[in-house]
Design a protein around this motif. Structure first.
Motif, mmCIF file in Angstrom:
data_model
loop_
_atom_site.group_PDB
_atom_site.id
_atom_site.type_symbol
_atom_site.label_atom_id
_atom_site.label_comp_id
_atom_site.label_asym_id
_atom_site.label_seq_id
_atom_site.Cartn_x
_atom_site.Cartn_y
_atom_site.Cartn_z
ATOM 1 N N LEU A 53 -58.378 -79.093 51.346
ATOM 2 C CA LEU A 53 -58.684 -79.261 49.818
ATOM 3 C C LEU A 53 -59.435 -77.853 49.325
ATOM 4 O O LEU A 53 -59.011 -77.309 48.220
ATOM 5 N N ILE A 54 -59.961 -76.935 50.214
ATOM 6 C CA ILE A 54 -60.652 -75.879 49.877
ATOM 7 C C ILE A 54 -59.654 -74.855 49.754
ATOM 8 O O ILE A 54 -59.609 -73.983 48.405
ATOM 9 N N VAL A 55 -58.614 -74.664 50.658
ATOM 10 C CA VAL A 55 -57.337 -73.729 50.365
ATOM 11 C C VAL A 55 -56.722 -74.062 49.077
ATOM 12 O O VAL A 55 -56.324 -73.383 48.248
ATOM 13 N N PHE A 56 -56.406 -75.421 48.828
ATOM 14 C CA PHE A 56 -55.745 -75.917 47.575
ATOM 15 C C PHE A 56 -56.511 -75.556 46.406
ATOM 16 O O PHE A 56 -55.767 -74.919 45.528
ATOM 17 N N ILE A 57 -57.764 -75.711 46.375
ATOM 18 C CA ILE A 57 -58.568 -75.459 45.010
ATOM 19 C C ILE A 57 -58.586 -73.733 44.811
ATOM 20 O O ILE A 57 -58.446 -73.421 43.618
ATOM 21 N N PHE A 58 -58.619 -73.153 45.949
ATOM 22 C CA PHE A 58 -58.626 -71.653 45.542
ATOM 23 C C PHE A 58 -57.325 -71.097 45.034
ATOM 24 O O PHE A 58 -57.332 -70.166 43.868
ATOM 25 N N PHE A 59 -56.057 -71.518 45.465
ATOM 26 C CA PHE A 59 -54.916 -71.245 44.890
ATOM 27 C C PHE A 59 -54.680 -71.762 43.509
ATOM 28 O O PHE A 59 -54.013 -71.468 42.648
ATOM 29 N N PHE A 60 -55.173 -72.996 43.208
ATOM 30 C CA PHE A 60 -55.145 -73.610 41.934
ATOM 31 C C PHE A 60 -55.885 -73.004 41.125
ATOM 32 O O PHE A 60 -55.333 -72.902 40.030
ATOM 33 N N ALA A 61 -57.018 -72.483 41.505
ATOM 34 C CA ALA A 61 -58.014 -71.583 40.577
ATOM 35 C C ALA A 61 -57.291 -70.359 40.244
ATOM 36 O O ALA A 61 -57.262 -69.823 39.042
ATOM 37 N N LEU B 194 -53.848 -77.493 32.859
ATOM 38 C CA LEU B 194 -52.562 -76.896 32.621
ATOM 39 C C LEU B 194 -52.257 -77.011 30.804
ATOM 40 O O LEU B 194 -51.803 -76.297 30.533
ATOM 41 N N ALA B 195 -52.664 -78.133 30.365
ATOM 42 C CA ALA B 195 -52.506 -78.219 28.937
ATOM 43 C C ALA B 195 -53.260 -76.973 28.403
ATOM 44 O O ALA B 195 -52.770 -76.641 27.320
ATOM 45 N N LEU B 196 -54.367 -76.645 28.600
ATOM 46 C CA LEU B 196 -55.286 -75.722 28.148
ATOM 47 C C LEU B 196 -54.595 -74.210 28.142
ATOM 48 O O LEU B 196 -54.424 -73.432 27.196
ATOM 49 N N TYR B 197 -53.976 -73.786 29.285
ATOM 50 C CA TYR B 197 -53.423 -72.561 29.359
ATOM 51 C C TYR B 197 -51.955 -72.454 28.819
ATOM 52 O O TYR B 197 -51.429 -71.387 28.216
ATOM 53 N N THR B 198 -51.443 -73.756 28.922
ATOM 54 C CA THR B 198 -50.220 -73.712 27.976
ATOM 55 C C THR B 198 -50.657 -73.651 26.495
ATOM 56 O O THR B 198 -49.784 -72.819 25.837
ATOM 57 N N PHE C 178 -58.908 -95.858 37.038
ATOM 58 C CA PHE C 178 -59.290 -94.724 36.348
ATOM 59 C C PHE C 178 -59.893 -93.660 37.261
ATOM 60 O O PHE C 178 -59.457 -92.509 37.376
ATOM 61 N N LYS C 179 -60.694 -94.044 38.399
ATOM 62 C CA LYS C 179 -61.427 -92.999 39.097
ATOM 63 C C LYS C 179 -60.347 -92.280 39.887
ATOM 64 O O LYS C 179 -60.601 -90.972 40.108
ATOM 65 N N GLY C 180 -59.280 -92.986 40.498
ATOM 66 C CA GLY C 180 -58.353 -92.532 41.225
ATOM 67 C C GLY C 180 -57.610 -91.366 40.599
ATOM 68 O O GLY C 180 -56.927 -90.512 41.161
ATOM 69 N N GLU C 181 -57.391 -91.653 39.250
ATOM 70 C CA GLU C 181 -56.686 -90.770 38.508
ATOM 71 C C GLU C 181 -57.386 -89.452 37.920
ATOM 72 O O GLU C 181 -56.612 -88.700 37.397
ATOM 73 N N ILE C 182 -58.625 -89.431 38.029
ATOM 74 C CA ILE C 182 -59.490 -88.451 37.431
ATOM 75 C C ILE C 182 -59.117 -86.608 37.987
ATOM 76 O O ILE C 182 -58.818 -86.156 36.988
ATOM 77 N N PRO C 183 -58.533 -86.663 39.290
ATOM 78 C CA PRO C 183 -58.288 -85.347 39.597
ATOM 79 C C PRO C 183 -56.932 -84.891 39.058
ATOM 80 O O PRO C 183 -56.686 -83.835 38.823
ATOM 81 N N LEU C 184 -56.027 -85.940 39.022
ATOM 82 C CA LEU C 184 -54.732 -85.556 38.389
ATOM 83 C C LEU C 184 -54.861 -85.301 36.915
ATOM 84 O O LEU C 184 -54.388 -84.455 36.316
ATOM 85 N N ILE C 185 -55.956 -85.935 36.180
ATOM 86 C CA ILE C 185 -55.998 -85.627 34.628
ATOM 87 C C ILE C 185 -56.733 -84.287 34.609
ATOM 88 O O ILE C 185 -56.396 -83.552 33.696
ATOM 89 N N ILE C 186 -57.618 -84.052 35.324
ATOM 90 C CA ILE C 186 -58.407 -82.893 35.412
ATOM 91 C C ILE C 186 -57.280 -81.687 35.400
ATOM 92 O O ILE C 186 -57.077 -80.571 34.960
ATOM 93 N N ALA C 187 -56.467 -81.822 36.644
ATOM 94 C CA ALA C 187 -55.277 -80.801 36.740
ATOM 95 C C ALA C 187 -54.398 -80.637 35.582
ATOM 96 O O ALA C 187 -54.076 -79.462 35.196
#
Length: 508
Positions: A6-14, A173-177, A160-169
């Motif tokens: 998860l840490i490596v994932f978050i780094f590259f996502f950031a 995406l929506a913001l930088y698009t 809804f709780k399970g969808e929160i990480p997907l919604i954040i991602a």
């Protein structure tokens, strides 16, 4: 929770998030013009276009959906490899004509071309509607890919709780698009492709070595696949020949009708850039062939899951150190975000140019038009969520095939229209409507499985529903064209000329 992954994932996502926002300053231009926000100013050269189209066409479909089909049904899933081989010669021949006429007349979407070619706002609206509709399940497929890697790292939950990480991602995406337009996925696609190449090279070397070689991998798949329900196999049975062939052909014909593919073409700086990319992009097909085999590797590794979409993430967790699994998951996630961004931009271009400006606010300023596209790009992403909520996603690839059924019904107007205006505009519209209705009926009748068994007497011919619908579409369009011509019904004035299809920019 797998914290190292998860840490490596978050780094590259950031990292790609930062690049996405930086892209607004790359090749700085006035993003209050739709041509700049939605097509990058039509200035992308060979290298950027190669990464953009690669990031656009090789998506979560590639890393999640294709291996999932191989894992669940075997050799049938390999249809994705020949279809990506079939398409590029067609792109080499056909797409430079589209680029030329679009450059000459300033078209931003394919519906702009349809409106002028056939002098028909109704047909242009039909193509617009189809493009947006077909894009929704394709974006949803990217969501499924994101879900698969998040769940593999232990990010789960109900409701809804399970969808929160997907919604954040997707919010990021929506913001930088919104901020950077097409420049964002163009920049991020470079990082995404490099990460995928590293992942694939590691997978094709390390996993077979750990599993005892490809001989053992194929033997294990051959033993397990016949036990699945329905049974599969490493070789096609005769009953699968027609589904395999039509899935490959239909998917090939549909690929460059999608708005996101056409956006990549129209953002190119010249006809020659498109031709070079048609010659270079088959390199991705080689990578796709290797990735497809990950489904068999998952079987050989003893991965046992009722959700085929999880096969590759679970395989990586078992075969790689946690930190490298996080890197691979980031590659898959970014491989979902890049095309999702391009798809939402392409759908926004269609709505803004061919619905908002055409029907709602014809006198809109360039800034109003660009802002509307930005807003719509956000709405489209939300709309894609409905597809994964309300449609079965056991095999995510069915989402892409469903979109293929719809978008293929624009082929008579778009591809044939690049060579001749013989078809009557009303006949094309009727053919499109019948094709859409029949194709959708066939998919729904099979529980959104896109292979439809056609009963002819005592024979049953199973094939991709998109091909059946396209045949019906063509027949209807031809018959009605002849009838309307016989009755002397006005066909409209073609606003393009033959030389427009070989036009080259004066600056080239």
């Amino acid at each position: 929770m797998n914290w190292p992954a998860l840490i490596v994932f978050i780094f590259f996502f950031a990292l790609v998030t930062i690049l996405g926002f930086y892209a607004a300053r790359w090749r700085r231009a006035d993003l209050n013009h739709l041509d700049e926000w939605g097509l990058g100013g039509r200035r992308f050269g060979t290298l950027i276009t190669w990464f953009l189209l690669g990031g656009d066409l090789y998506t979560a479909y590639t890393f999640i959906a294709v291996p999932a089909l191989m894992y669940g049904k075997g050799a049938l899933g390999f249809y994705s490899v020949p279809y990506t081989i079939i398409i590029y010669p067609l792109v080499f021949v056909v797409m430079p004509r589209l680029w030329s006429v679009a450059k000459k007349h300033g078209y931003i979407t394919i519906a702009d071309f349809i409106r002028d070619r056939y002098d028909s706002r109704a047909l242009a609206l039909a193509v617009t509607f189809t493009g947006i509709l077909a894009t929704m399940p394709y974006i949803a497929l990217q969501l499924v890919g994101m879900q698969a890697v998040l769940e593999a790292m232990g990010i789960t939950g109900s409701g809804f709780k399970g969808e929160i990480p997907l919604i954040i991602a997707f919010a990021i995406l929506a913001l930088y698009t919104y901020t950077s337009g097409l420049r964002a996925p163009a920049v991020i696609a470079i990082v995404k492709d490099l990460m995928i190449y590293i992942t694939v090279i590691a997978a094709v070397i390390i996993i077979p070595v750990k599993l005892g070689g490809f001989g053992h991998i194929f033997s294990a798949a051959a033993a397990v696949l016949p036990t699945h329900k329905p049974p599969g196999g490493v070789n096609l049975c005769p009953a699968a020949y027609m589904p395999y062939a039509t899935l490959a052909l239909g998917s090939a014909l549909a690929l460059f009708l999608y708005p996101h593919s056409l956006t990549g073409v129209l953002s190119s700086s010249s006809r020659d850039v498109i031709k070079r990319n048609a010659a270079l992009l088959p390199a991705y097909s080689f990578i796709l062939g290797i990735i497809a085999l990950l489904g068999f590797m998952a079987i050989a590794a003893g991965i046992n899951t009722k959700t085929p979409n999880s096969a590759v993430p679970l395989l990586f967790l078992k075969m790689f150190p946690d930190w490298f699994s996080g890197f691979a998951f980031a590659a898959i996630a970014i491989g979902a975000l890049v095309p999702a961004a391009i798809m939402s931009i392409a759908a926004a271009n269609l709505f803004t140019r061919n619905i908002y400006r055409e029907y709602i606010n014809p006198a809109c300023t360039p800034k109003q038009e660009s802002n509307m596209a930005k807003y719509v790009s956000l709405i489209v992403k939300v709309g894609a969520l409905f597809f994964i909520i309300f449609l079965p996603t056991q095999y995510a690839i069915n989402l892409q095939l469903l979109g293929g059924i719809w978008i293929l019904q624009t082929l008579p107007a778009v591809i044939v229209g690049l060579y001749t205006s013989w078809f009557h505009r009303s006949a094309l519209l009727i053919g499109w409507l019948i094709g859409m209705l029949s194709g959708t009926y066939m998919a729904v009748a099979q529980g959104f499985n896109s292979v439809y068994p056609l009963h002819i007497g005592s024979s049953v011919i199973s094939a991709y529903a998109a091909i059946y619908a396209l045949i019906i579409n063509f027949v209807v369009a031809i018959v009605f064209t002849l009838v309307l011509r016989a009755f002397g019904v006005e066909k409209g004035r073609d606003k393009t000329s033959p030389q427009d299809y070989n036009f080259k920019s004066a600056s080239l």
